[in-house]
Design a protein around this motif. Structure first.
Motif, PDB file in Angstrom:
ATOM      1  N   SER A  36      97.271  17.825  62.185  1.00  0.00           N
ATOM      2  CA  SER A  36      96.900  19.087  62.133  1.00  0.00           C
ATOM      3  C   SER A  36      97.567  19.940  62.765  1.00  0.00           C
ATOM      4  CB  SER A  36      95.534  19.247  63.397  1.00  0.00           C
ATOM      5  OG  SER A  36      95.488  20.204  64.388  1.00  0.00           O
ATOM      6  N   ARG A  37      97.841  21.051  62.677  1.00  0.00           N
ATOM      7  CA  ARG A  37      99.784  21.773  63.748  1.00  0.00           C
ATOM      8  C   ARG A  37      98.558  22.856  64.411  1.00  0.00           C
ATOM      9  NH1 ARG A  37     100.681  27.174  61.593  1.00  0.00           N
ATOM     10  NH2 ARG A  37     100.651  26.123  59.763  1.00  0.00           N
ATOM     11  N   ALA A  38      97.841  23.716  64.756  1.00  0.00           N
ATOM     12  CA  ALA A  38      97.878  24.799  65.558  1.00  0.00           C
ATOM     13  C   ALA A  38      96.894  24.016  66.734  1.00  0.00           C
ATOM     14  CB  ALA A  38      97.160  26.024  65.341  1.00  0.00           C
ATOM     15  N   ILE A  39      96.069  23.272  66.283  1.00  0.00           N
ATOM     16  CA  ILE A  39      94.781  22.558  67.038  1.00  0.00           C
ATOM     17  C   ILE A  39      95.787  21.250  68.147  1.00  0.00           C
ATOM     18  CG2 ILE A  39      92.614  20.679  66.632  1.00  0.00           C
ATOM     19  CD1 ILE A  39      91.456  23.481  66.602  1.00  0.00           C
ATOM     20  N   ALA A  40      96.384  20.480  66.926  1.00  0.00           N
ATOM     21  CA  ALA A  40      97.076  19.877  67.497  1.00  0.00           C
ATOM     22  C   ALA A  40      97.878  19.895  68.871  1.00  0.00           C
ATOM     23  CB  ALA A  40      97.469  18.714  66.538  1.00  0.00           C
ATOM     24  N   ASP A  41      98.201  20.892  68.463  1.00  0.00           N
ATOM     25  CA  ASP A  41      99.842  21.475  69.370  1.00  0.00           C
ATOM     26  C   ASP A  41      99.330  22.314  70.474  1.00  0.00           C
ATOM     27  OD1 ASP A  41     102.464  23.656  68.990  1.00  0.00           O
ATOM     28  OD2 ASP A  41     101.986  22.137  70.197  1.00  0.00           O
ATOM     29  N   ILE A  42      98.543  22.891  70.349  1.00  0.00           N
ATOM     30  CA  ILE A  42      97.847  24.131  71.380  1.00  0.00           C
ATOM     31  C   ILE A  42      96.394  23.816  71.237  1.00  0.00           C
ATOM     32  CG2 ILE A  42      99.421  25.816  71.213  1.00  0.00           C
ATOM     33  CD1 ILE A  42      98.032  27.874  69.823  1.00  0.00           C
ATOM     34  N   GLY A  43      95.988  23.509  70.512  1.00  0.00           N
ATOM     35  CA  GLY A  43      94.366  23.140  70.971  1.00  0.00           C
ATOM     36  C   GLY A  43      94.398  22.250  71.822  1.00  0.00           C
ATOM     37  N   SER A  44      95.120  21.155  71.737  1.00  0.00           N
ATOM     38  CA  SER A  44      94.803  19.775  72.783  1.00  0.00           C
ATOM     39  C   SER A  44      94.794  20.592  74.062  1.00  0.00           C
ATOM     40  CB  SER A  44      96.203  19.161  72.470  1.00  0.00           C
ATOM     41  OG  SER A  44      97.709  19.508  72.654  1.00  0.00           O
ATOM     42  N   HIS A  45      95.534  21.080  74.732  1.00  0.00           N
ATOM     43  CA  HIS A  45      95.655  22.049  75.638  1.00  0.00           C
ATOM     44  C   HIS A  45      94.397  22.839  76.549  1.00  0.00           C
ATOM     45  CE1 HIS A  45     100.079  21.500  77.026  1.00  0.00           C
ATOM     46  NE2 HIS A  45     100.613  22.234  75.329  1.00  0.00           N
ATOM     47  N   LEU A  46      94.131  23.808  75.195  1.00  0.00           N
ATOM     48  CA  LEU A  46      92.934  24.350  75.470  1.00  0.00           C
ATOM     49  C   LEU A  46      92.214  23.462  75.511  1.00  0.00           C
ATOM     50  CD1 LEU A  46      91.454  27.110  75.671  1.00  0.00           C
ATOM     51  CD2 LEU A  46      91.350  27.434  73.303  1.00  0.00           C
TER      52      LEU A  46
ATOM     53  N   GLY B 209      73.775  20.333  76.778  1.00  0.00           N
ATOM     54  CA  GLY B 209      72.869  20.752  75.804  1.00  0.00           C
ATOM     55  C   GLY B 209      74.104  22.915  75.670  1.00  0.00           C
ATOM     56  N   ASN B 210      74.611  23.559  76.300  1.00  0.00           N
ATOM     57  CA  ASN B 210      74.467  24.128  76.355  1.00  0.00           C
ATOM     58  C   ASN B 210      76.224  24.808  75.374  1.00  0.00           C
ATOM     59  OD1 ASN B 210      73.012  25.732  77.847  1.00  0.00           O
ATOM     60  ND2 ASN B 210      73.760  25.599  79.473  1.00  0.00           N
ATOM     61  N   LYS B 211      77.016  25.920  74.536  1.00  0.00           N
ATOM     62  CA  LYS B 211      77.934  25.768  73.701  1.00  0.00           C
ATOM     63  C   LYS B 211      79.368  25.990  74.501  1.00  0.00           C
ATOM     64  CE  LYS B 211      73.743  24.968  71.328  1.00  0.00           C
ATOM     65  NZ  LYS B 211      73.277  24.861  69.872  1.00  0.00           N
ATOM     66  N   GLY B 212      79.712  27.008  73.411  1.00  0.00           N
ATOM     67  CA  GLY B 212      81.233  27.608  73.211  1.00  0.00           C
ATOM     68  C   GLY B 212      81.600  27.768  71.964  1.00  0.00           C
ATOM     69  N   SER B 213      82.645  28.346  72.272  1.00  0.00           N
ATOM     70  CA  SER B 213      83.739  27.904  71.356  1.00  0.00           C
ATOM     71  C   SER B 213      85.206  28.788  71.333  1.00  0.00           C
ATOM     72  CB  SER B 213      83.498  29.666  70.008  1.00  0.00           C
ATOM     73  OG  SER B 213      83.613  30.643  70.965  1.00  0.00           O
ATOM     74  N   VAL B 214      86.456  28.284  70.364  1.00  0.00           N
ATOM     75  CA  VAL B 214      87.193  28.574  70.380  1.00  0.00           C
ATOM     76  C   VAL B 214      87.814  28.989  69.666  1.00  0.00           C
ATOM     77  CG1 VAL B 214      87.851  26.816  73.017  1.00  0.00           C
ATOM     78  CG2 VAL B 214      87.949  25.805  70.307  1.00  0.00           C
ATOM     79  N   THR B 215      89.319  29.625  69.879  1.00  0.00           N
ATOM     80  CA  THR B 215      90.233  29.706  68.996  1.00  0.00           C
ATOM     81  C   THR B 215      91.126  29.862  68.438  1.00  0.00           C
ATOM     82  OG1 THR B 215      88.458  31.872  68.085  1.00  0.00           O
ATOM     83  CG2 THR B 215      90.944  31.959  67.052  1.00  0.00           C
ATOM     84  N   VAL B 216      92.431  29.282  67.918  1.00  0.00           N
ATOM     85  CA  VAL B 216      93.666  29.190  68.410  1.00  0.00           C
ATOM     86  C   VAL B 216      94.530  29.475  67.179  1.00  0.00           C
ATOM     87  CG1 VAL B 216      93.689  26.491  69.543  1.00  0.00           C
ATOM     88  CG2 VAL B 216      94.114  26.755  66.829  1.00  0.00           C
ATOM     89  N   SER B 217      95.340  30.296  67.277  1.00  0.00           N
ATOM     90  CA  SER B 217      96.483  30.884  66.791  1.00  0.00           C
ATOM     91  C   SER B 217      98.278  31.134  66.230  1.00  0.00           C
ATOM     92  CB  SER B 217      96.282  32.426  65.734  1.00  0.00           C
ATOM     93  OG  SER B 217      96.800  32.939  65.565  1.00  0.00           O
ATOM     94  N   GLN B 218      99.353  30.910  65.851  1.00  0.00           N
ATOM     95  CA  GLN B 218     100.450  30.790  66.626  1.00  0.00           C
ATOM     96  C   GLN B 218     100.723  32.129  65.198  1.00  0.00           C
ATOM     97  OE1 GLN B 218     100.964  26.376  65.193  1.00  0.00           O
ATOM     98  NE2 GLN B 218     101.636  26.654  67.464  1.00  0.00           N
ATOM     99  N   VAL B 219      99.744  32.502  64.791  1.00  0.00           N
ATOM    100  CA  VAL B 219     100.457  34.271  64.031  1.00  0.00           C
ATOM    101  C   VAL B 219     100.255  35.446  65.082  1.00  0.00           C
ATOM    102  CG1 VAL B 219     100.868  32.502  62.015  1.00  0.00           C
ATOM    103  CG2 VAL B 219      98.462  33.391  62.342  1.00  0.00           C
TER     104      VAL B 219
END
Ligand code: SOE
Length: 381
Positions: free
Chosen positions: A175-185, A251-261
Motif C-alpha cells: 500500500s502507498r497512500a494508506i500506509a504512508d499517510i493513512g497510517s497517521h490519520l 457500534g458507530n461509524k465513520g469514513s476516511v479519504t486519503v489522496s496524494q493527488v
C-alpha cells in the motif's frame, strides 16, 4: 549534564527533521549519522554538522550510541530496528514500523523481551490541540461519539512525472497512500476518540496507471529541463487515492479519504468528530486552532494557548498563545517524552508516546484495508 548519544539512519525527507528536533533537547546529542555507504554517510554528516559517519553494521558496534532513529525507506525498518534492539540500542522508528504484520509482531516481542525504549514516529499526535481533543474526550466534553469523518490530502504526487521510492512496492510495501499517510490519520483517529476500528470497507484508485521515472537524479533547481529520454515509463499498482468506511467498537461509524493527488492540498489531515455534546474539527494545515461545534449555542474556535487548554496539552506547548507551533515542534515534543524514558534506561509501564505496539496496530489496520480493497468486501480488523 551527561548527554544521551543518538544516531540517525537515513537522510531523505524525515531524517533531517529528526536531527533538528533532537538538537532542541538539552539531554541529547546527535553524535552519528548512518547512510547506505560510507561516502554518502560522510558527505551527509558533514553537511549536517555531525562528527561521526557510519554504515549500519559499524554503527551497531558503537558502544556509546544509546539510541538509533530509523529514518530509511519502509522496507528497511524491520531489519534495522531488529538489529538495533539486539545490539542493545533503544529505537525510534519511522512509520510504518514494518511492511509485514509478522515482522512488526516480532519487533514488539523483541522490544518487550529487551525492555528497551521503543517508539514509532506518529508525530501528528503531538500537535497540542490533538492532545487537547483527546483529553476533552476523556473528560466527557465530547460525549458519546456518533461519527468520525477524516481526510489526509496531499498533491506531491499529482503529476505523472512526480516520482519517489514510495511508488515502488518492494521499497514501500503493497500500500502507498494508506500506509504512508493513512497510517497517521487512522492512528490519530483511535488516539483522540479512544475507539477501536473493528471493520473496514476500502476502495482504492490508482489515478496514474503508469508514471515517468527519472533515469537520473534531477539536480534540484538546476533549471535543466529533462527530455523524454530522461524518463522510463513504469507501471504503478499502488493507490493514489483511497476511500475507507469504518466501523467502531462503540457500534458507530465513520469514513476516511486519503489522496496524494489533490492539487493544492499540501499536507492536510482534517478530522471531524461528532459527539453527543459537541463536534470537534481540526486541520493539520492550521494546527493552532480547533473548531468546537454546538447545537444550542455559538460555535467556538479554541486557539493553542497554554492558559486555555487542559494540563495534558499544556505539556506539549513551549510558546504562549499566538506564537504558532507546527510540524517541527511535534517531533521535539514526542522525543522529549521518549528521551525521558531513555534517561531511565527502559520502556515505562504505560508510555505516553506511540510504541512499537501502536506501530503493529496501524500495520494491522492497513493490511486489513488492503485486503478489503482486494476483496471489495467488509473485512474485520
Ligand atoms: C509523504 O507523504 C510524507 O512525508 C509522509 O511520509 C510523512 O509521514 C508525513 O508526515 C508527510 O508526508
Amino acid at each position: 549534564m551527561k548527554k544521551i548519544k543518538v544516531a540517525v539512519v537515513g537522510t531523505g525527507f524525515i531524517g533531517p527533521a529528526h536531527i533538528e528536533a533532537l538538537r532542541r533537547l538539552p539531554n541529547v546529542e546527535v553524535a552519528a549519522l548512518c547512510e547506505a555507504n560510507i561516502d554518502l554517510a560522510t558527505e551527509k554528516a558533514a553537511g549536517l554538522g555531525i562528527e561521526r559517519a557510519y554504515i549500519f553494521d559499524d554503527l551497531l558496534k558503537q558502544e556509546d550510541i544509546e539510541c538509533i532513529h530509523v529514518c530509511t525507506p519502509n522496507f528497511l525498518h524491520y531489519s534495522q530496528s531488529k538489529a538495533a534492539l539486539l545490539a542493545g540500542k533503544h529505537v525510534v522508528c519511522e512509520k510504518p514500523l514494518a511492511t509485514k504484520i509478522e515482522e512488526a509482531e516480532e519487533l514488539v516481542k523483541i522490544a518487550a523481551e529487551t525492555g528497551l525504549v521503543n517508539a514509532v514516529h506518529f508525530n501528528l499526535r503531538y500537535y497540542p490541540l490533538v492532545r487537547q481533543m483527546k483529553t476533552m474526550r476523556e473528560k466527557g466534553d465530547l460525549g458519546e461519539i456518533y461519527s468520525i469523518l477524516g481526510s489526509y490530502l496531499q498533491d506531491w504526487l499529482f503529476y505523472q512525472t512526480d516520482y519517489n521510492w514510495r511508488l515502488e512496492p518492494d521499497k514501500s510495501g503493497d500500500s502507498r497512500a494508506i500506509a504512508d499517510i493513512g497510517s497517521h490519520l487512522l492512528d490519530v483517529t483511535e488516539y483522540i476518540t479512544g475507539l477501536k476500528i473493528t471493520e473496514v470497507m476500502a476502495d482504492f484508485s490508482t489515478v496514474h496507471k503508469t508514471r515517468l521515472k527519472p533515469l537520473k537524479a534531477i539536480e534540484t533547481y538546476s533549471g535543466k529541463m529533462l527530455q523524454a529520454s530522461d524518463y522510463q515509463e513504469v507501471p504503478i499498482n499502488t493507490e493514489d487515492h483511497a476511500n475507507v468506511l469504518l466501523r467502531f467498537d462503540n457500534g458507530n461509524k465513520g469514513s476516511v479519504t486519503v489522496s496524494q493527488v489533490s492539487a493544492g492540498r499540501k499536507n492536510r489531515l482534517n478530522i471531524e468528530i461528532s459527539g453527543s455534546k459537541a463536534n470537534f474539527e481540526w486541520c493539520s494545515e492550521k494546527p493552532n486552532e480547533m473548531w468546537i461545534g454546538k447545537r444550542d449555542g455559538a460555535n467556538q474556535v479554541l486557539m493553542k494557548d497554554p492558559s486555555l487548554v487542559y494540563r495534558e496539552a499544556t505539556s506539549l506547548i513551549s510558546f504562549p498563545g499566538g506564537h504558532n507551533e507546527g510540524f517541527p515542534d511535534t517531533s521535539k515534543q514526542l522525543f522529549k517524552e521518549v528521551y525521558a524514558a531513555v534517561a531511565e534506561g527502559k520502556q515505562p509501564e504505560n508510555p505516553t508516546y506511540p510504541t512499537f505496539a501502536d506501530g503493529l496496530r496501524e500495520l494491522l489496520i492497513c493490511e486489513r484495508i488492503i485486503e478489503s480493497h482486494r476483496k471489495q468486501a467488509w473485512v474485520t480488523v
